[in-house]
Motif scaffolding. Structure first.
Motif, PDB file in Angstrom:
ATOM      1  N   GLY A  90       0.792  -1.214   0.000  1.00 51.98           N
ATOM      2  CA  GLY A  90       0.000   0.000   0.000  1.00 51.98           C
ATOM      3  C   GLY A  90       0.826   1.267   0.000  1.00 51.98           C
ATOM      4  N   PHE A  91       2.168   1.121   0.022  1.00 53.05           N
ATOM      5  CA  PHE A  91       3.028   2.301   0.123  1.00 53.05           C
ATOM      6  C   PHE A  91       4.073   2.369  -0.991  1.00 53.05           C
ATOM      7  CE2 PHE A  91       1.470   1.097   4.289  1.00 53.05           C
ATOM      8  CZ  PHE A  91       0.902   2.283   4.734  1.00 53.05           C
ATOM      9  N   GLN A  92       3.966   1.482  -1.975  1.00 47.44           N
ATOM     10  CA  GLN A  92       4.963   1.500  -3.050  1.00 47.44           C
ATOM     11  C   GLN A  92       4.878   2.774  -3.877  1.00 47.44           C
ATOM     12  OE1 GLN A  92       5.983  -2.553  -4.848  1.00 47.44           O
ATOM     13  NE2 GLN A  92       3.934  -2.952  -4.031  1.00 47.44           N
ATOM     14  N   VAL A 136       8.153   3.118  -0.934  1.00 43.96           N
ATOM     15  CA  VAL A 136       8.440   2.179   0.153  1.00 43.96           C
ATOM     16  C   VAL A 136       8.276   0.758  -0.372  1.00 43.96           C
ATOM     17  CG1 VAL A 136       7.820   1.416   2.478  1.00 43.96           C
ATOM     18  CG2 VAL A 136       7.645   3.838   1.876  1.00 43.96           C
ATOM     19  N   ILE A 137       9.330  -0.030  -0.312  1.00 46.76           N
ATOM     20  CA  ILE A 137       9.293  -1.376  -0.872  1.00 46.76           C
ATOM     21  C   ILE A 137       8.416  -2.305  -0.033  1.00 46.76           C
ATOM     22  CG2 ILE A 137      11.576  -1.056  -1.849  1.00 46.76           C
ATOM     23  CD1 ILE A 137      12.625  -2.961   0.347  1.00 46.76           C
ATOM     24  N   ALA A 138       8.016  -3.435  -0.642  1.00 51.21           N
ATOM     25  CA  ALA A 138       7.143  -4.387   0.046  1.00 51.21           C
ATOM     26  C   ALA A 138       7.890  -5.183   1.099  1.00 51.21           C
ATOM     27  CB  ALA A 138       6.507  -5.342  -0.971  1.00 51.21           C
ATOM     28  N   LEU A 195       3.846   1.132   9.193  1.00 49.03           N
ATOM     29  CA  LEU A 195       3.185   1.121   7.883  1.00 49.03           C
ATOM     30  C   LEU A 195       2.545  -0.246   7.624  1.00 49.03           C
ATOM     31  CD1 LEU A 195       5.798   3.081   5.720  1.00 49.03           C
ATOM     32  CD2 LEU A 195       3.774   3.974   6.894  1.00 49.03           C
ATOM     33  N   ASN A 196       1.776  -0.697   8.594  1.00 51.98           N
ATOM     34  CA  ASN A 196       0.968  -1.926   8.491  1.00 51.98           C
ATOM     35  C   ASN A 196       1.782  -3.208   8.423  1.00 51.98           C
ATOM     36  OD1 ASN A 196      -1.269  -0.240   8.433  1.00 51.98           O
ATOM     37  ND2 ASN A 196      -1.415  -0.248   6.203  1.00 51.98           N
ATOM     38  N   SER A 197       3.035  -3.176   8.837  1.00 48.08           N
ATOM     39  CA  SER A 197       3.857  -4.376   8.759  1.00 48.08           C
ATOM     40  C   SER A 197       4.942  -4.360   9.836  1.00 48.08           C
ATOM     41  CB  SER A 197       4.513  -4.488   7.379  1.00 48.08           C
ATOM     42  OG  SER A 197       5.424  -5.551   7.320  1.00 48.08           O
ATOM     43  N   LYS A 198       5.369  -5.567  10.219  1.00 47.47           N
ATOM     44  CA  LYS A 198       6.506  -5.716  11.127  1.00 47.47           C
ATOM     45  C   LYS A 198       7.779  -6.139  10.383  1.00 47.47           C
ATOM     46  CE  LYS A 198       3.718  -6.805  15.216  1.00 47.47           C
ATOM     47  NZ  LYS A 198       3.479  -7.767  16.330  1.00 47.47           N
ATOM     48  N   SER A 199       7.709  -6.236   9.057  1.00 50.34           N
ATOM     49  CA  SER A 199       8.875  -6.651   8.277  1.00 50.34           C
ATOM     50  C   SER A 199      10.013  -5.641   8.385  1.00 50.34           C
ATOM     51  CB  SER A 199       8.501  -6.817   6.798  1.00 50.34           C
ATOM     52  OG  SER A 199       7.845  -8.039   6.578  1.00 50.34           O
ATOM     53  N   LEU A 229      13.394  -9.840  -6.079  1.00 52.95           N
ATOM     54  CA  LEU A 229      12.928 -10.631  -4.938  1.00 52.95           C
ATOM     55  C   LEU A 229      12.185  -9.755  -3.933  1.00 52.95           C
ATOM     56  CD1 LEU A 229      16.174 -12.789  -4.656  1.00 52.95           C
ATOM     57  CD2 LEU A 229      14.018 -13.429  -5.743  1.00 52.95           C
ATOM     58  N   ALA A 230      12.164 -10.151  -2.674  1.00 46.42           N
ATOM     59  CA  ALA A 230      11.304  -9.511  -1.679  1.00 46.42           C
ATOM     60  C   ALA A 230      11.616  -8.032  -1.483  1.00 46.42           C
ATOM     61  CB  ALA A 230      11.414 -10.251  -0.346  1.00 46.42           C
ATOM     62  N   ASP A 231      12.887  -7.660  -1.499  1.00 46.69           N
ATOM     63  CA  ASP A 231      13.277  -6.263  -1.278  1.00 46.69           C
ATOM     64  C   ASP A 231      13.468  -5.507  -2.591  1.00 46.69           C
ATOM     65  OD1 ASP A 231      13.182  -6.669   1.413  1.00 46.69           O
ATOM     66  OD2 ASP A 231      15.346  -6.562   1.768  1.00 46.69           O
ATOM     67  N   ARG A 232      12.778  -5.954  -3.625  1.00 44.80           N
ATOM     68  CA  ARG A 232      12.878  -5.310  -4.945  1.00 44.80           C
ATOM     69  C   ARG A 232      12.463  -3.838  -4.876  1.00 44.80           C
ATOM     70  NH1 ARG A 232       8.649  -8.161  -3.883  1.00 44.80           N
ATOM     71  NH2 ARG A 232       6.562  -7.317  -4.252  1.00 44.80           N
ATOM     72  N   GLN A 233      12.969  -3.068  -5.823  1.00 45.36           N
ATOM     73  CA  GLN A 233      12.545  -1.679  -5.945  1.00 45.36           C
ATOM     74  C   GLN A 233      11.073  -1.627  -6.376  1.00 45.36           C
ATOM     75  OE1 GLN A 233      14.541  -3.364  -7.961  1.00 45.36           O
ATOM     76  NE2 GLN A 233      14.357  -2.725 -10.099  1.00 45.36           N
TER      77      GLN A 233
END
Length: 333
Positions: free
Chosen positions: A20-22, A26-28, A125-129, A268-272
């Protein structure tokens, strides 16, 4: 409360990502192997999106400061509790004062430790990642270090019922494992040198005929320059028919981009949030755990799959995960 005695090579807190912040850059982020992460949470009675510990290549040494229900899923990490081997892919009750440690991961690259109740840390921002480059989320926005003490929330009612069943028979062991296994079809078929199913990318037609053939008939090496943002591949070069200036557009987990040097990059997970390189292929969602568990130095190959086939495989896996959740709820109701 957990105490990190040794952090391992690279251990962090992750959930299913920060969405919701890309549009703000802000990456996923989130777990690399989302199937292992989700199943680990299901096995201890957590929501699938609860945060877990993601360990990479060499695991941590952890002391449990109170009784905990845990599960460990993912790569073959050879976990040991107080000197005794503990099995993967099942609930495990661990007594207060016990110490969990790992050897090097033999097959795969990452493992996930879920704890009933999950980690009591701020939601950002809605996550603990953990988003490492921005020092955002997770535990102080970084990978874990020796001496870190991480609080745990109260377990759910389902978690408590699992604990009661596991501790019904008294023993001197410092941990109690469930005596059942999940369906083996749920466990991704991790391989040291995986073959990944892919669909043609949006710019596949811009590549020359030789490159269109090479993507499906060549092996590619994952280089040491790879990380959670992307796997850089070396192998035969993939070239466009002619130079192209492209407008940046959205990318996703498993997008395969090709920069000007012809060496592909798997995002991958930390992609731009966006990418401006031509996209030759997209890895099917069902095979994302396989690429997440591939190590630098491994070789990978690609085979073509059509979108309809990829969707059917995805739906089949989701049904299996739903059946696991239902089975655990019925077993421990």
């Amino acid at each position: 409360m957990l105490t990190i005695l040794k952090p391992g090579l690279f251990t962090s807190i992750q959930d299913l990502g920060r969405y919701g912040f890309q549009k703000y850059g802000v990456i996923a982020s989130g777990a690399m192997d989302q199937v292992a992460h989700r199943i680990a949470n299901i096995l201890v009675g957590n929501p699938e999106n609860a945060s877990t510990l993601e360990i990479t290549l060499i695991g941590p040494k952890i002391k449990f400061n109170h009784d905990c229900l845990i599960s460990i899923c993912g790569g073959e990490a050879a976990p040991i509790i107080d000197g005794k081997r503990v099995k993967l892919w099942r609930p495990v009750f661990v007594k207060e004062g016990s110490v969990l440690e790992f050897g090097a991961i033999k097959l795969g690259c990452r493992a996930y430790i879920a704890i009933a109740g999950s980690f009591c840390i701020p939601v950002v921002l809605n996550s603990k990642s953990t988003y490492f480059r921005a020092k955002l989320g997770g535990y102080k926005g970084r990978s874990l270090q020796a001496g870190d003490r991480i609080p745990i929330d109260s377990p759910s009612e389902l978690s408590q019922r699992i604990i009661e069943r596991l501790t019904y028979r008294k023993s001197k062991n410092t941990f109690h494992e469930a005596n059942w296994l999940i369906n083996s079809a749920l466990i991704p078929a991790y391989r040291e040198h995986p073959t990944l199913r892919v669909m043609k990318g949006r710019q596949f037609h811009l590549f020359d005929k030789i490159s269109q053939s090479r993507i499906f008939n060549s092996s590619f090496l994952i280089t040491p320059q790879s990380d959670r943002m992307g796997y850089r591949l070396n192998g035969t070069s993939l070239m466009l028919k002619k130079p192209q200036e492209m407008i940046s557009e959205a990318v996703s987990f498993g997008t395969i981009q090709v920069p000007a040097d012809g060496n592909p990059i798997i995002l991958l997970a930390d992609r731009q949030t966006t990418g401006g390189y031509p996209k030759i292929a997209q890895i099917a969602a069902v095979d994302l755990p396989l690429v997440a568990q591939a190590k630098p130095g491994s070789t990978i190959r690609f085979i073509e799959i059509y979108q309809a086939q990829a969707q059917l495989l995805y739906l089949q896996r989701e049904r299996q995960i739903a059946e696991l959740k239902q089975g655990i709820n019925l077993k421990y109701r």
